[in-house]
Design an enzyme around this catalytic site. Structure first.
Site, short mmCIF file in Angstrom:
data_model
loop_
_atom_site.label_atom_id
_atom_site.label_comp_id
_atom_site.label_asym_id
_atom_site.label_seq_id
_atom_site.Cartn_x
_atom_site.Cartn_y
_atom_site.Cartn_z
N CYS A 1 32.48 49.71 64.99
CA CYS A 1 31.84 48.94 64.51
C CYS A 1 31.22 48.58 63.61
O CYS A 1 30.11 49.18 64.13
CB CYS A 1 32.03 48.05 65.74
SG CYS A 1 32.93 47.96 67.27
N SER A 2 30.67 47.81 62.77
CA SER A 2 29.73 48.45 62.17
C SER A 2 28.05 47.58 62.57
O SER A 2 28.34 46.44 63.83
CB SER A 2 28.73 47.16 60.39
OG SER A 2 29.92 46.30 60.95
N HIS B 1 24.94 47.19 57.53
CA HIS B 1 25.39 46.37 57.11
C HIS B 1 24.74 44.49 57.29
O HIS B 1 25.40 44.38 57.83
CB HIS B 1 27.12 45.68 58.38
CG HIS B 1 27.72 44.93 57.43
ND1 HIS B 1 27.76 44.27 56.27
CD2 HIS B 1 29.23 44.22 58.18
CE1 HIS B 1 28.32 43.66 55.81
NE2 HIS B 1 29.05 43.33 57.34
N CYS C 1 30.06 38.37 54.46
CA CYS C 1 29.95 39.73 53.70
C CYS C 1 30.18 39.92 52.64
O CYS C 1 29.12 41.49 51.80
CB CYS C 1 30.28 40.70 54.66
SG CYS C 1 31.27 39.88 56.46
#
Lengths: 373, 373
Positions: free
Chosen positions: B195-196, B317, B77
């Site tokens: 939650c992304s 994301h 990430c």
């Protein structure tokens, strides 16, 4: 200030389906820290193509390497040398004192045969995967320069023979020209034994500033560039102009000429690749590269030894590990520690890797490094 | 010498199944070159996790960017901010005059729901994928500090509201605490809206040395580290010690204190993530991070605005693009060009990203950058 290679290490190369990338990294890491005589590093560059997200951190963590910046890079077949390029730059500009380069790739559970094209790659959909592109280049090259199938095959014979003296190599074999030509056709005129295999492996190097170590090897140049190959608008589509351009810069940086080079580890993913790359590196005139292996000039004992390790064809080609393994071979040779495959009086060695997308048309990276005893 | 951001650009963020990574890159590249007012760059760092071999070269080649070193980096990430870190270092040491950073990720055709663990990952096989790990951290954190589910949900309400004013965001929504808690359970206590999402997107920035541009933004610190999180031997397994350590170094380099920060773009992959990260960044005492969003302190108009873009939760994301999008948001804010989501009198902004393997246990990378108007 030039960077210096303090030490190198590798795993075995070959199909090792019961291992993981981390297993292979462990072997290379154990060797490189012993060899370099250092206990810690300040940053780590990792070359890996197919490794999953976090593959670098995962391979390093069990070894206790988890407090420093870890940068994984991907540049197709040139991933390992791209990592080396970045590490070398970090040392030369004084960012870090000790940098580890790790190349690792576990392919045998992911790939069978040619690298698969991406679903939306138009060239791949048209069948222009890498073996096909190299085969087309070989066909045109043979036509234009009167080169024979036997001359192509001589590269394979040479590199498989070199690999016999490399205990880490995947396919050391004593072959004849006839056996190479009789192996299974892949993309005419290239037969199976003229194509690099699917391999698993890892390789590592530790770099730092000069410290007066008697076994340390200087990196006197490391150049990198990008560009397309297989350019249909060019009169020499097989010509690897990108390698020519990057090599020229490396020679300038190093202050040496092609004639000064004692040994080369270059990107012989296919036999034709070694031939055109040798031309691009200035080891032969355009159209004359096919005579190098066939005449013995690039065989151990010859004028300039090309791929004494066995090269990608025979040592194996685990993509991210390849470039670092090339560096490891050249360092070992320049230390005069290569045993039965030692190049006599080796003083200056060159590493060249080229990587591109699966089809190699859209964009490629090339790294050329010159190392000196 | 500090590097300066000359310009930024992004694509839309969201599920864009009919596009490719190259399509998204084109939009971000068009914007960044216009915005930076430069015509060429000397090197390119690309952050991308799931892109195929050569994804970077493939995205850049159609745009005419094919003659300079291209280095793709992967750090889970944190891939985008790792690319930014390397570009920033290259400028500060004088390696290059103009460096492009590109983050790109096309996930919607590859991933559905949680990132899948690798087949041989023992933690993944045990069910410890990222939502489960964050959920366990949230449970322990709530128990130890008397934090409520409503306080967790407040982070989601805030970030989805921020995203309403960001036309590039994936999920701008006016939500209530009750709606967040009533959304589908993913890993208790985390619900879907905590939650992304799975996202496709690209973002870019061009850096160089100071040139006196009135809209240029200085990078006054960029620190990077690696290490495990979720350390079961620690008394605060949710504590993100790595973020604390890297942030401390960034504050020292920048010569600023947490109280000086006007806005933060941080790694809110899950609501609990923003809470513990804010603590690690020194914006709240340990155990007090959950009061920030719930009290409005980190909402637009508050003391220190956290994730004015909507954050990972709401802007989306796309892994490799995320860090560069965070930089783009902070640059836009520090230029006072953020329109309806502008943070008043923004002078100093901070970017934080953390990335690890799928399970996040074995190794993680963290980058913290401080930018100044």
């Amino acid at each position: 200030m030039n960077a210096v290679v303090y030490g190198v290490g590798t795993s075995d190369f070959g199909k090792q389906r019961e291992t993981t990338a981390s297993d292979l990294a462990w072997t290379a890491l154990s060797e490189v820290f012993d060899d370099a005589g250092v206990a810690a590093v300040d940053a780590i560059y990792v070359g890996s193509v197919f490794g999953e997200m976090g593959v670098a951190q995962r391979a390093l963590h069990p070894f206790g390497l988890h407090d420093v910046p870890v940068i994984r890079v991907e540049n197709a077949c040139a991933s390992g040398t791209t990592a080396f390029h970045e590490a070398n730059a970090a040392i030369t500009v004084g960012r870090y004192e000790r940098v580890l380069v790790l190349g690792l790739e576990h392919m045998s559970r992911r790939v069978a045969g040619a690298l698969p094209p991406e679903p939306r790659d138009p060239h791949g959909r048209a069948g222009l995967v890498l073996p096909a592109l190299y085969a087309m280049a070989a066909t045109r090259y043979m036509h234009d320069y009167g080169v024979t199938r036997e001359q192509l095959a001589a590269v394979s014979v040479k590199n498989h023979a070199h690999a016999l003296d490399n205990r880490r190599a995947q396919y050391g074999m004593r072959l004849t020209i006839g056996e190479v030509l009789a192996s299974r056709p892949i993309a005419d005129p290239l037969t199976l034994l003229q194509c690099s295999p699917v391999s698993d492996g890892a390789a590592a190097a530790i770099l730092g500033p000069p410290r007066g170590g008697p076994r340390d090897v200087r990196v006197v140049a490391c150049a990198m560039g990008s560009g397309g190959i297989w350019d249909h608008r060019s009169a020499s589509v097989w010509g690897f102009q990108i390698v020519r351009d990057v090599a020229r810069r490396a020679y300038e940086l190093a202050g040496v000429e092609p004639d000064d080079i004692d040994l080369v580890e270059c990107h012989d993913a296919f036999t034709i690749g070694e031939i055109v790359t040798c031309e691009a590196l200035g080891l032969a005139d355009q159209g004359k590269g096919a005579w190098l292996a066939a005449s013995g000039e690039t065989t151990l004992g010859g004028r300039v030894v090309v791929n004494p390790s066995g090269g990608l064809l025979s040592r194996g080609h685990p993509l991210g590990a390849t470039g670092v393994a090339q560096v490891a071979e050249v360092v070992t040779q320049l230390r005069h520690e290569a045993g039965p495959r030692q190049v006599d009086d080796a003083e200056i060695g060159l590493v060249e890797t080229m990587g591109g997308g699966v089809t190699g048309i859209d964009g490629n990276g090339c790294v050329v490094a010159v190392l000196r005893r």
